[in-house]
Design a protein around this motif. Structure first.
Motif, PDB file in Angstrom:
ATOM      1  N   UNK A  22       1.040  -1.271  -0.015  1.00 55.48           N
ATOM      2  CA  UNK A  22       0.014   0.004  -0.109  1.00 55.48           C
ATOM      3  C   UNK A  22       0.899   1.297  -0.012  1.00 55.48           C
ATOM      4  N   UNK A  23       0.571   2.095  -1.054  1.00 53.43           N
ATOM      5  CA  UNK A  23       1.446   3.201  -0.908  1.00 53.43           C
ATOM      6  C   UNK A  23       0.457   4.514  -1.023  1.00 53.43           C
ATOM      7  N   UNK A  24       1.040   5.706  -0.517  1.00 51.73           N
ATOM      8  CA  UNK A  24       0.416   6.842  -0.321  1.00 51.73           C
ATOM      9  C   UNK A  24       0.596   7.696  -1.541  1.00 51.73           C
ATOM     10  N   UNK A  25      -0.508   7.871  -2.452  1.00 50.10           N
ATOM     11  CA  UNK A  25      -0.433   8.834  -3.658  1.00 50.10           C
ATOM     12  C   UNK A  25      -1.290   9.959  -3.438  1.00 50.10           C
ATOM     13  N   UNK A  26      -0.649  11.393  -3.196  1.00 53.93           N
ATOM     14  CA  UNK A  26      -1.413  12.432  -2.604  1.00 53.93           C
ATOM     15  C   UNK A  26      -1.913  12.155  -1.339  1.00 53.93           C
ATOM     16  N   UNK A  27      -3.447  12.353  -1.362  1.00 56.99           N
ATOM     17  CA  UNK A  27      -3.893  12.044  -0.089  1.00 56.99           C
ATOM     18  C   UNK A  27      -4.509  10.481   0.028  1.00 56.99           C
ATOM     19  N   UNK A  28      -4.231   9.714  -0.879  1.00 56.43           N
ATOM     20  CA  UNK A  28      -5.172   8.560  -1.050  1.00 56.43           C
ATOM     21  C   UNK A  28      -3.877   7.400  -1.084  1.00 56.43           C
TER      22      UNK A  28
END
Length: 159
Positions: A22-28
């Motif tokens: 799981x990676x954070x892309x921006x706020x998601x």
């Protein structure tokens, strides 16, 4: 696709699905499949879980298919266009294929032409790439070393 599954990824060769991260892309936060390609200097490819069905992969072939590829490489007829641009275009299409026999065709066809000293630099690169891709799958399927597989492939192409 499952974690631990061995796969073939066109233009790169054999690899394994190492996990889902799981990676954070921006706020998601988004989930990604992590694909390790050990024969590409341990390259890791991250593909969004939602996009995985848009990518072309296949499971690795079995050992019976490897034997068929060895026999296929022993054939003497691998016709290719005389014009190198046309030949390059056709071989590029083969290299992007999921069919192991297309990769073998490129390897043997270009190897035959190379013996005559008639390859462009792009084709020499493609010849080496085709061999590397085949070797990667053969190693992962058979469990033999890279050196042993190289020798087996060279022997198959000479006889």
């Amino acid at each position: 696709m499952e974690v631990g599954e061995k796969i073939f990824y066109p233009m790169h060769g054999a690899g394994m699905i190492k996990g889902i991260e799981e990676k954070k892309i921006g706020e998601v936060f988004e989930k990604f499949y992590v694909i390790e390609l050990p024969f590409e200097q341990n390259l890791h490819i991250f593909i969004k879980e939602n996009d995985i069905d848009n990518f072309e992969f296949r499971k690795l072939v079995d050992e019976d298919t490897l034997d068929e590829v060895y026999d296929y490489l022993n054939k003497s007829e691998f016709p290719m266009p005389k014009n190198w641009v046309q030949r390059y275009k056709e071989n590029t299409k083969r290299m992007k294929s999921l069919d192991i026999f297309d990769i073998a065709y490129v390897l043997k066809g270009l190897a035959i032409r190379n013996e005559k000293g008639k390859l462009s630099l792009k084709e020499l690169f493609m010849l080496n790439l085709a061999k590397k891709i085949l070797v990667s799958e053969f190693v992962m399927v058979s469990g033999f070393s890279k050196n042993k597989i190289n020798k087996i492939i060279e022997y198959s192409m000479e006889h």
